[in-house]
Scaffold this motif. Structure first.
Motif, mmCIF file in Angstrom:
data_model
loop_
_atom_site.group_PDB
_atom_site.id
_atom_site.type_symbol
_atom_site.label_atom_id
_atom_site.label_comp_id
_atom_site.label_asym_id
_atom_site.label_seq_id
_atom_site.Cartn_x
_atom_site.Cartn_y
_atom_site.Cartn_z
ATOM 1 N N MET A 1 0.912 -1.275 0.039
ATOM 2 C CA MET A 1 0.024 0.065 -0.101
ATOM 3 C C MET A 1 0.900 1.330 0.021
ATOM 4 O O MET A 1 1.052 1.914 0.886
ATOM 5 C CB MET A 1 -0.807 -0.025 1.150
ATOM 6 C CG MET A 1 -2.138 1.166 1.259
ATOM 7 S SD MET A 1 -3.263 0.867 -0.084
ATOM 8 C CE MET A 1 -4.294 -0.275 0.884
ATOM 9 N N ARG B 1 -10.164 3.556 -1.278
ATOM 10 C CA ARG B 1 -9.669 2.602 -0.306
ATOM 11 C C ARG B 1 -10.727 2.020 0.617
ATOM 12 O O ARG B 1 -11.678 2.872 1.162
ATOM 13 C CB ARG B 1 -8.472 3.043 0.674
ATOM 14 C CG ARG B 1 -8.026 2.005 1.540
ATOM 15 C CD ARG B 1 -6.940 2.436 2.322
ATOM 16 N NE ARG B 1 -7.079 3.415 3.305
ATOM 17 C CZ ARG B 1 -7.633 2.994 4.219
ATOM 18 N NH1 ARG B 1 -7.790 1.863 5.022
ATOM 19 N NH2 ARG B 1 -7.988 4.093 5.646
ATOM 20 N N ASP C 1 -7.785 -2.664 3.496
ATOM 21 C CA ASP C 1 -6.473 -2.804 2.945
ATOM 22 C C ASP C 1 -6.692 -3.059 1.589
ATOM 23 O O ASP C 1 -5.536 -3.260 0.837
ATOM 24 C CB ASP C 1 -5.926 -4.332 3.692
ATOM 25 C CG ASP C 1 -5.573 -4.051 4.923
ATOM 26 O OD1 ASP C 1 -5.271 -3.044 5.372
ATOM 27 O OD2 ASP C 1 -5.686 -5.089 5.541
ATOM 28 N N ARG D 1 -7.015 0.599 10.186
ATOM 29 C CA ARG D 1 -5.703 -0.207 9.471
ATOM 30 C C ARG D 1 -4.560 0.486 10.096
ATOM 31 O O ARG D 1 -4.536 2.029 9.878
ATOM 32 C CB ARG D 1 -5.924 -0.032 7.805
ATOM 33 C CG ARG D 1 -7.299 -0.440 7.444
ATOM 34 C CD ARG D 1 -7.710 -1.643 8.100
ATOM 35 N NE ARG D 1 -7.169 -3.031 7.946
ATOM 36 C CZ ARG D 1 -7.111 -4.246 8.464
ATOM 37 N NH1 ARG D 1 -7.846 -4.278 9.707
ATOM 38 N NH2 ARG D 1 -6.511 -5.079 7.934
ATOM 39 N N LEU E 1 -1.919 2.137 8.624
ATOM 40 C CA LEU E 1 -1.264 2.660 7.443
ATOM 41 C C LEU E 1 -0.853 4.090 7.791
ATOM 42 O O LEU E 1 -1.687 4.867 8.496
ATOM 43 C CB LEU E 1 -2.326 2.876 6.432
ATOM 44 C CG LEU E 1 -2.936 1.296 5.925
ATOM 45 C CD1 LEU E 1 -4.265 1.689 5.065
ATOM 46 C CD2 LEU E 1 -2.001 0.778 5.265
#
Length: 235
Positions: free
Chosen positions: A36, A51, A54, A137, A139
């Motif tokens: 990602m 998005r 994931d 998530r 990220l």
């Protein structure tokens, strides 16, 4: 630009459309083995990708092109009278950025929002696992923005901060605070946050002309729609 031609994509089998019940939908996903990368994500967002958890995806329907990507050019946005009222009405709300995490406080707000506003949707009934898979998530570009009124959590805007803009992933809020128009206020705040971070746009996801739940997106003017792979301004 990233070398997008080297990326692999996969299409789902046709399935029932979440927005237009009479239609069958097909979704195109970026290969989940692809890391990602924020720059890949930014380039794909300019091509209409979104998005979820994931995964980066966009509609890829053979018989329908109703889902049109929409974004607000932050520097050119001019609030209308109703939007100015919403901003004034919510001046007492404070906003804080925090890293994505599972908290009972978040889930309880999310649960009430889904049960009272989206009981007819794909996310009903809400569960802790679903909430975590969808929104929590790890990220580096993802943030939770907490909206609080006298310390009480009234909304959470989940946003991805990309080089080309702020992508509004999802917002959930206290359904009992209807007078405040918290969903609209969250978008207005995100436009302001884009300006504060020198970002060009707020990516709102898809606008669907015949879906009443999506009509709110075109209330922000000017708005840009991705039509025939070109961002077209609608004033």
């Amino acid at each position: 630009m990233t070398e997008l031609a080297r990326l692999k994509f996969y299409a789902t089998q046709p399935h029932s459309c979440s927005y237009l019940p009479e239609q069958q939908a097909t979704t195109l996903f970026l290969d989940p083995s692809q890391p990602m990368d924020v720059h890949v994500y930014a380039d794909l967002s300019d091509m209409g990708f979104r998005r979820s958890g994931d995964h980066l995806y966009r509609p890829h329907c053979q018989q329908c092109n109703a889902c049109i990507p929409a974004r607000i050019p932050a520097a050119r946005f001019i609030p209308n009278r109703q939007q100015r009222r919403i901003l004034k009405r919510n001046q007492d709300i404070s906003v804080r950025a925090t890293r994505p995490a599972f908290k009972e406080e978040y889930f309880e707000l999310y649960r009430r929002y889904i049960e009272q506003r989206h009981a007819d949707g794909d996310m009903f009934p809400p569960s802790r696992e679903q909430f975590s898979t969808f929104l929590v998530r790890d990220l580096p570009f993802c943030w939770f923005y907490e909206f609080r009124l006298n310390g009480r959590l009234v909304a959470v805007a989940v946003c991805d901060v990309l080089p080309n803009g702020l992508s509004a992933v999802y917002t959930f809020y206290d359904p009992s605070e209807e007078r405040r128009s918290l969903g609209r206020f969250a978008i207005l705040w995100q436009i302001g946050e884009s300006l504060r971070q020198n970002l060009e746009a707020v990516y709102l996801g898809y606008w669907i002309k015949n879906c009443q739940k999506m009509n709110y997106k075109t209330q922000y003017r000017p708005i840009e729609l991705l039509i025939n792979q070109r961002w077209v301004t609608v004033n």
